[in-house]
Design an enzyme around this catalytic site. Structure first.
Site, PDB file in Angstrom:
ATOM      1  N   HIS A 172     -20.434 -14.847  21.892  1.00 29.11           N
ATOM      2  CA  HIS A 172     -20.277 -14.440  20.498  1.00 29.11           C
ATOM      3  C   HIS A 172     -19.229 -15.254  19.737  1.00 29.11           C
ATOM      4  O   HIS A 172     -18.620 -14.777  18.800  1.00 29.11           O
ATOM      5  CB  HIS A 172     -20.111 -12.927  20.343  1.00 29.11           C
ATOM      6  N   ARG A 213      -5.440 -29.697  19.171  1.00 26.42           N
ATOM      7  CA  ARG A 213      -5.016 -29.170  17.864  1.00 26.42           C
ATOM      8  C   ARG A 213      -3.824 -28.233  17.967  1.00 26.42           C
ATOM      9  O   ARG A 213      -3.431 -27.615  16.992  1.00 26.42           O
ATOM     10  CB  ARG A 213      -6.197 -28.440  17.219  1.00 26.42           C
TER      11      ARG A 213
HETATM   12  N1  INI Z   1     -11.102 -13.821  20.251  1.00 22.82           N
HETATM   13  C1  INI Z   1     -10.453 -14.978  19.992  1.00 22.82           C
HETATM   14  O1  INI Z   1      -9.372 -14.961  19.391  1.00 22.82           O
HETATM   15  N2  INI Z   1     -10.995 -16.166  20.388  1.00 22.82           N
HETATM   16  C2  INI Z   1     -12.192 -16.245  21.049  1.00 22.82           C
HETATM   17  O2  INI Z   1     -12.616 -17.380  21.409  1.00 22.82           O
HETATM   18  C3  INI Z   1     -12.884 -15.049  21.323  1.00 22.82           C
HETATM   19  N3  INI Z   1     -14.153 -15.097  22.012  1.00 22.82           N
HETATM   20  O3  INI Z   1     -14.730 -16.168  22.138  1.00 22.82           O
HETATM   21  O4  INI Z   1     -14.674 -14.052  22.412  1.00 22.82           O
HETATM   22  C4  INI Z   1     -12.308 -13.821  20.912  1.00 22.82           C
HETATM   23  N4  INI Z   1     -12.934 -12.636  21.159  1.00 22.82           N
HETATM   24  C5  INI Z   1     -12.256 -11.366  21.090  1.00 22.82           C
HETATM   25  C6  INI Z   1     -12.308 -10.779  19.686  1.00 22.82           C
HETATM   26  O5  INI Z   1     -11.482 -11.504  18.817  1.00 22.82           O
HETATM   27  C7  INI Z   1     -11.848  -9.317  19.676  1.00 22.82           C
HETATM   28  O6  INI Z   1     -10.502  -9.238  20.102  1.00 22.82           O
HETATM   29  C8  INI Z   1     -12.679  -8.394  20.558  1.00 22.82           C
HETATM   30  O7  INI Z   1     -14.047  -8.536  20.264  1.00 22.82           O
HETATM   31  C9  INI Z   1     -12.274  -6.906  20.330  1.00 22.82           C
HETATM   32  O8  INI Z   1     -12.540  -6.512  18.979  1.00 22.82           O
END
Ligand code: INI
Length: 156
Positions: free
Chosen positions: A88, A127
């Site tokens: 996702h 980055r």
């Molecule tokens: N959150 C991130 O900050 N970076 C990511 O790459 C990521 N991926 O890929 O899943 C990610 N997922 C967690 C999301 O931000 C929420 O914390 C989680 O879905 C709970 O609401």
């Protein structure tokens, strides 16, 4: 002709930094870069607040609350969304960018997008303080410029 341009100085300005713990290896480097940039531009320690959230998805709702608190001249949003971490990626990166830009339009203070979106870990590392600079540092510079610009525009 009147030209407006925000100065990159931080004295007497207050900053809120929202940083995501997901991919903390990257986001803590962004945070270090942002704090370093603010320190070097005379922002006092007591004028910085750092708020950790679980993931980038949680950044916009937190930024919304901090913006309404009236405690800050600008907010800096830091996180790392890496393709391949989960399927996702698109969902998270779209939500966080839409969320932050919607807030930036609505709120009275600048809300700066310092989220690294990368295809892989190597790109993210580039980055976060290696060969492509540090997006956290860049975000802090943009925050100071925009905070001063908002003040200039509002004073006229
Ligand atoms: N959150 C991130 O900050 N970076 C990511 O790459 C990521 N991926 O890929 O899943 C990610 N997922 C967690 C999301 O931000 C929420 O914390 C989680 O879905 C709970 O609401």
């Amino acid at each position: 002709m009147k030209v407006y341009e925000g100065k990159i100085k931080g004295k007497d300005l207050r900053f809120g930094i929202i940083v995501s713990r997901f991919n903390e290896f990257i986001s803590k480097k962004l945070l270090e870069g942002a704090i370093d940039a603010l320190n070097r531009h005379e922002v006092r320690e007591e004028d910085m607040e750092v708020v950790w959230v679980p993931g980038s998805f949680e950044i916009p709702p937190l930024a919304s609350r901090l913006a309404k608190s009236g405690r800050f001249d600008a907010l800096i949003c830091l996180g790392a969304v890496i393709r391949g971490d989960t399927f996702h990626f698109e969902l998270v990166s779209n939500q966080v960018s839409r969320g932050i830009s919607a807030l930036a339009l609505r709120e009275k203070i600048p809300i700066i997008f310092g989220i690294v979106t990368a295809d892989n870990l190597e790109q993210a590392i580039e980055r976060a303080g290696t060969k492509a600079g540090n997006r956290g540092w860049d975000a802090a510079i943009a925050a100071m410029e925009m905070a001063n610009l908002y003040k200039e525009i509002h004073e006229t």
